[in-house]
Design a protein around this motif. Sequence first.
Motif, mmCIF file in Angstrom:
data_model
loop_
_atom_site.group_PDB
_atom_site.id
_atom_site.type_symbol
_atom_site.label_atom_id
_atom_site.label_comp_id
_atom_site.label_asym_id
_atom_site.label_seq_id
_atom_site.Cartn_x
_atom_site.Cartn_y
_atom_site.Cartn_z
ATOM 1 N N ALA A 117 0.815 -1.216 0.000
ATOM 2 C CA ALA A 117 0.000 0.000 0.000
ATOM 3 C C ALA A 117 0.845 1.260 0.000
ATOM 4 O O ALA A 117 0.608 2.200 -0.773
ATOM 5 N N ASN A 118 1.860 1.308 0.861
ATOM 6 C CA ASN A 118 2.575 2.561 1.091
ATOM 7 C C ASN A 118 3.546 2.928 -0.018
ATOM 8 O O ASN A 118 3.792 4.110 -0.267
ATOM 9 N N GLY A 119 4.109 1.940 -0.705
ATOM 10 C CA GLY A 119 4.981 2.267 -1.829
ATOM 11 C C GLY A 119 4.250 3.035 -2.915
ATOM 12 O O GLY A 119 4.639 4.160 -3.290
ATOM 13 N N PRO A 120 3.145 2.493 -3.457
ATOM 14 C CA PRO A 120 2.373 3.238 -4.459
ATOM 15 C C PRO A 120 1.793 4.539 -3.931
ATOM 16 O O PRO A 120 1.672 5.518 -4.683
ATOM 17 N N ASP A 121 1.411 4.571 -2.645
ATOM 18 C CA ASP A 121 0.878 5.805 -2.085
ATOM 19 C C ASP A 121 1.914 6.917 -2.146
ATOM 20 O O ASP A 121 1.609 8.051 -2.537
ATOM 21 N N TRP A 122 3.161 6.603 -1.783
ATOM 22 C CA TRP A 122 4.218 7.616 -1.852
ATOM 23 C C TRP A 122 4.565 7.957 -3.295
ATOM 24 O O TRP A 122 4.926 9.107 -3.595
ATOM 25 N N ASP A 123 4.441 7.017 -4.207
ATOM 26 C CA ASP A 123 4.643 7.347 -5.620
ATOM 27 C C ASP A 123 3.619 8.380 -6.075
ATOM 28 O O ASP A 123 3.942 9.318 -6.813
ATOM 29 N N ARG A 124 2.368 8.230 -5.645
ATOM 30 C CA ARG A 124 1.326 9.193 -6.014
ATOM 31 C C ARG A 124 1.567 10.549 -5.377
ATOM 32 O O ARG A 124 1.329 11.594 -5.986
ATOM 33 N N TYR A 125 2.028 10.517 -4.125
ATOM 34 C CA TYR A 125 2.115 11.744 -3.333
ATOM 35 C C TYR A 125 3.430 12.501 -3.513
ATOM 36 O O TYR A 125 3.521 13.683 -3.168
ATOM 37 N N ALA A 126 4.436 11.858 -4.084
ATOM 38 C CA ALA A 126 5.791 12.426 -4.097
ATOM 39 C C ALA A 126 5.854 13.812 -4.734
ATOM 40 O O ALA A 126 6.523 14.711 -4.216
ATOM 41 N N ASP A 127 5.194 14.007 -5.870
ATOM 42 C CA ASP A 127 5.270 15.296 -6.554
ATOM 43 C C ASP A 127 4.700 16.416 -5.685
ATOM 44 O O ASP A 127 5.307 17.488 -5.560
ATOM 45 N N GLU A 128 3.527 16.158 -5.100
ATOM 46 C CA GLU A 128 2.925 17.191 -4.260
ATOM 47 C C GLU A 128 3.766 17.444 -3.019
ATOM 48 O O GLU A 128 3.932 18.588 -2.582
ATOM 49 N N TYR A 129 4.290 16.372 -2.437
ATOM 50 C CA TYR A 129 5.109 16.511 -1.236
ATOM 51 C C TYR A 129 6.324 17.390 -1.504
ATOM 52 O O TYR A 129 6.613 18.319 -0.731
ATOM 53 N N GLN A 130 7.031 17.131 -2.584
ATOM 54 C CA GLN A 130 8.225 17.919 -2.886
ATOM 55 C C GLN A 130 7.877 19.347 -3.273
ATOM 56 O O GLN A 130 8.598 20.289 -2.911
ATOM 57 N N ALA A 131 6.764 19.527 -3.988
ATOM 58 C CA ALA A 131 6.348 20.878 -4.367
ATOM 59 C C ALA A 131 5.924 21.687 -3.144
ATOM 60 O O ALA A 131 6.203 22.890 -3.039
ATOM 61 N N THR A 132 5.253 21.037 -2.194
ATOM 62 C CA THR A 132 4.737 21.731 -1.016
ATOM 63 C C THR A 132 5.820 21.980 0.030
ATOM 64 O O THR A 132 5.885 23.055 0.634
ATOM 65 N N HIS A 133 6.687 20.989 0.261
ATOM 66 C CA HIS A 133 7.628 21.055 1.367
ATOM 67 C C HIS A 133 9.087 21.228 0.944
ATOM 68 O O HIS A 133 9.962 21.352 1.806
ATOM 69 N N GLY A 134 9.349 21.221 -0.353
ATOM 70 C CA GLY A 134 10.727 21.265 -0.822
ATOM 71 C C GLY A 134 11.509 22.460 -0.329
ATOM 72 O O GLY A 134 12.674 22.326 0.088
ATOM 73 N N ASP A 135 10.899 23.643 -0.340
ATOM 74 C CA ASP A 135 11.607 24.843 0.112
ATOM 75 C C ASP A 135 11.928 24.754 1.605
ATOM 76 O O ASP A 135 13.003 25.183 2.053
ATOM 77 N N PHE A 136 11.002 24.214 2.379
ATOM 78 C CA PHE A 136 11.204 24.073 3.827
ATOM 79 C C PHE A 136 12.314 23.071 4.120
ATOM 80 O O PHE A 136 13.161 23.294 4.989
ATOM 81 N N LEU A 137 12.333 21.965 3.373
ATOM 82 C CA LEU A 137 13.345 20.931 3.583
ATOM 83 C C LEU A 137 14.713 21.386 3.107
ATOM 84 O O LEU A 137 15.732 21.063 3.721
ATOM 85 N N GLY A 138 14.740 22.122 1.981
ATOM 86 C CA GLY A 138 16.000 22.532 1.373
ATOM 87 C C GLY A 138 16.574 21.402 0.536
ATOM 88 O O GLY A 138 16.525 20.232 0.932
ATOM 89 N N ASP A 139 17.122 21.732 -0.624
ATOM 90 C CA ASP A 139 17.726 20.690 -1.458
ATOM 91 C C ASP A 139 18.915 20.042 -0.761
ATOM 92 O O ASP A 139 19.190 18.852 -0.942
ATOM 93 N N ILE A 140 19.646 20.845 -0.002
ATOM 94 C CA ILE A 140 20.751 20.350 0.825
ATOM 95 C C ILE A 140 20.443 20.797 2.247
ATOM 96 O O ILE A 140 20.907 21.822 2.729
ATOM 97 N N GLY A 141 19.596 20.023 2.922
ATOM 98 C CA GLY A 141 19.145 20.431 4.243
ATOM 99 C C GLY A 141 18.691 19.247 5.067
ATOM 100 O O GLY A 141 18.195 18.262 4.523
ATOM 101 N N PHE A 142 18.850 19.333 6.365
ATOM 102 C CA PHE A 142 18.496 18.234 7.261
ATOM 103 C C PHE A 142 17.549 18.771 8.312
ATOM 104 O O PHE A 142 17.947 19.419 9.278
#
Length: 281
Positions: A32-57
């Motif tokens: 279940a969770n593998g395909p779910d993250w495949d579906r959600y990955a684009d939105e997740y990175q678009a929504t949270h990418g700036d907060f996470l930072g490309d090189i950020g922890f």
Amino acid sequence: MEQPGQPRQEHWPHPPVTAHRQAVTEEESRRANGPDWDRYADEYQATHGDFLGDIGFVWGPEGLTEAEAGILGELEGRDVLEVGSGAGQCSRWIRSVGGRAYGLDLSARQLQHSLRIDEATGVAVPSVRGTATALPFADATFDVVFCAFGALQFVADIEQAVAETARVLRPGGRFAFSITHPTRWMFPDDPTEEGLTASQSYWDRTPYVELDDVTGEIAYVEHHRTLGDWVSLLAGAGFRLTTLLEPEWPEEHDRLWGGWSAVRGRVTPGTAIFGADLLAD
């Protein structure tokens, strides 16, 4: 980015689902969770990418960084594995400070985002598609294994996942991870004041499951363990717990992240961060 010859990815929004509480196996969780993250990955990175930072922890929605917390210890020259690495932001930060970080994730789409950011930043994180319960690495390969809000909440066979971490760590190695704070299990996943009223038992460990309304198949699974469960798991696998952080919500932090918000974060913890060392034989 889509790769030639691969099927087109299906992304968010998720098909209509209904929430349930029911027992599920490790195989059902993974399927279940593998395909779910495949579906959600684009939105997740678009929504949270700036907060996470490309090189950020970042350890969680509160924004606590590893540079501030220092939970992993010395990283320069160390071999490091990130389990549930997503787009590799944390591992990329480790490489920027001299560590040799590698990523592992169940989602192919998240790993495609990792490749995209590798190319954009020039800091590449060698990564592999895999699961926390069967790490594709030899014994005693790493000095540090960590998981920043990644795989562990989605794993049914958590004992096997922790045992696998112990197997690939060198004696004295460091294991650290962040999860949704276990007390959050009592509350609705609602960032408003409605999410501050306890509605279920902290000790009810029945997994949260979403079933696809059309197919009836399991579409998403999340597992709950208490704080005591996590301490027992670590001790049973040969770890000595050294760190347990519950980051406070910063005063000026107004980010909304799913069920996390300033409204809730200022009165109840949202994240728990564990650090433990593997005892030498």
